[in-house]
Design an enzyme around this catalytic site. Sequence first.
Site, short mmCIF file in Angstrom:
data_model
loop_
_atom_site.label_atom_id
_atom_site.label_comp_id
_atom_site.label_asym_id
_atom_site.label_seq_id
_atom_site.Cartn_x
_atom_site.Cartn_y
_atom_site.Cartn_z
N LYS A 172 8.32 2.49 -48.74
CA LYS A 172 7.90 3.82 -49.39
C LYS A 172 8.84 3.97 -50.58
CE LYS A 172 5.29 4.83 -45.41
NZ LYS A 172 5.35 4.83 -44.16
N TRP B 99 3.77 10.80 -36.72
CA TRP B 99 4.76 9.76 -36.67
C TRP B 99 5.70 10.21 -35.58
CZ3 TRP B 99 3.11 5.42 -38.09
CH2 TRP B 99 2.57 5.18 -39.49
N ASP C 130 14.02 9.71 -38.43
CA ASP C 130 13.13 8.78 -39.38
C ASP C 130 12.95 9.22 -40.59
OD1 ASP C 130 10.94 7.43 -40.62
OD2 ASP C 130 9.51 7.77 -38.63
C1 LIG Z 1 5.12 4.73 -42.80
C2 LIG Z 1 5.98 5.48 -41.84
C3 LIG Z 1 5.97 4.86 -40.53
C4 LIG Z 1 5.63 3.61 -40.08
O1 LIG Z 1 6.00 2.77 -40.91
P1 LIG Z 1 5.59 1.10 -40.37
O2 LIG Z 1 6.59 0.63 -41.30
O3 LIG Z 1 4.29 0.90 -40.93
O4 LIG Z 1 5.60 0.90 -39.18
C5 LIG Z 1 6.87 5.58 -39.71
N1 LIG Z 1 7.44 6.95 -40.04
C6 LIG Z 1 7.14 7.49 -41.34
C7 LIG Z 1 7.70 8.91 -41.51
C8 LIG Z 1 6.43 6.92 -42.11
O5 LIG Z 1 6.14 7.50 -43.45
#
Ligand SMILES: *Cc1c(COP(=O)(O)O)cnc(C)c1O
Length: 362
Positions: free
Chosen positions: A196, A102, A172
Amino acid sequence: MKRVYNFSAGPSMLPLSVLETAQKEMLCYGDTGMSVMEMSHRSKAYDDIIKDAEKLIRELMNIPDNYKVMFVQGGGSTQFAMVALNLLNGSKKADYVKTGQWAKKAAAEAEKYGEVNIVASSEDKVFSYIPDLDKSKFTPDADYFYICQNNTIYGTRYTTLPDTGKVPLVADLSSCIMSEVVDVSKYGLIFAGAQKNVGPAGVTIVIAREDLLGKAQPITPTMLDYKIHADNDSLYNTPPCYSIYIAKLVFEWLKGIGGVKEMQKYNEEKAGLLYDYLDNSSMFKGTVVPKDRSLMNVPFVTEAGDKDLEAKFIKEATAAGLVNLKGHRTVGGMRASIYNAMPIEGVKALIDFMKDFEVKNK
Ligand SMILES: *Cc1c(COP(=O)(O)O)cnc(C)c1O
């Protein structure tokens, strides 16, 4: 009705009580005579929902008044571009720490709009640790410093934040938002896709310090300009209405169990049980150095790296109602994602199953 323990990395489990409330309100929300899905985003009923959702985030995360909270679309991945387009506006340089897929994707996106400096990486050991940071490698006039706080795929997390001085820290938090207490004032900007820890896919939460907004690069599409969303209280266009509604129910649930501080204690207990078991098992082991272990994503493999045994484990676990335990293709083995909504009973059921499997497959 049969419900399984779902260890998926995302989308993932939601609290049962939230789903039950949504079910009860599905056909008629309050006295509106319609579902939230059918409601105008400009209606009074919906305005109350989105305002409550924001109020609850502010309360749960103790967000200072000089930060804007936004609900946007496009998932975490759109934020990779949005962060760069909005914040690469001075030196047009940014520092990134490469701790997994990511962070790597975020850096690659930013490279389209400015200069990216990779300050550190843990790629040499399949991202199984958080690298030490050498401040002399930081760009003094960077527009921001970027981290992925919890690495969903590799199961690492920052336990202390980098000291970036005056350079705004961008993080993030897609896979760890509201799982542990964070001091929002330490960040310039936080973002998190909902699927999540917060709710269904479709909504992404952005928390940004006000003074950083309004200076997007001229090429920035209107829909990717934070200022547009902030100035319009996330109602510039139709927001992901239903996802925001479910997120609001999740925030109410979280508040009901005592907020993020209580959630953190619960998450530490859940993760602690699983790591303790892995550390004492003669068949399984965790893949991450102990000091950087995630509370949310727990990757593990068999001691012998036995692919057939791992496949058998995943198959039998699935049959026992413990689903989505297959590891990410770049790590192999297994991964148990134990987000906020995973009850401790699920973790205990997994450990019991693993103990039993260990005895039967010696
Ligand atoms: C799942 C995830 C993403 C991507 O998320 P999307 O909504 O599928 O674009 C980005 N960063 C982290 C840390 C993630 O766990």
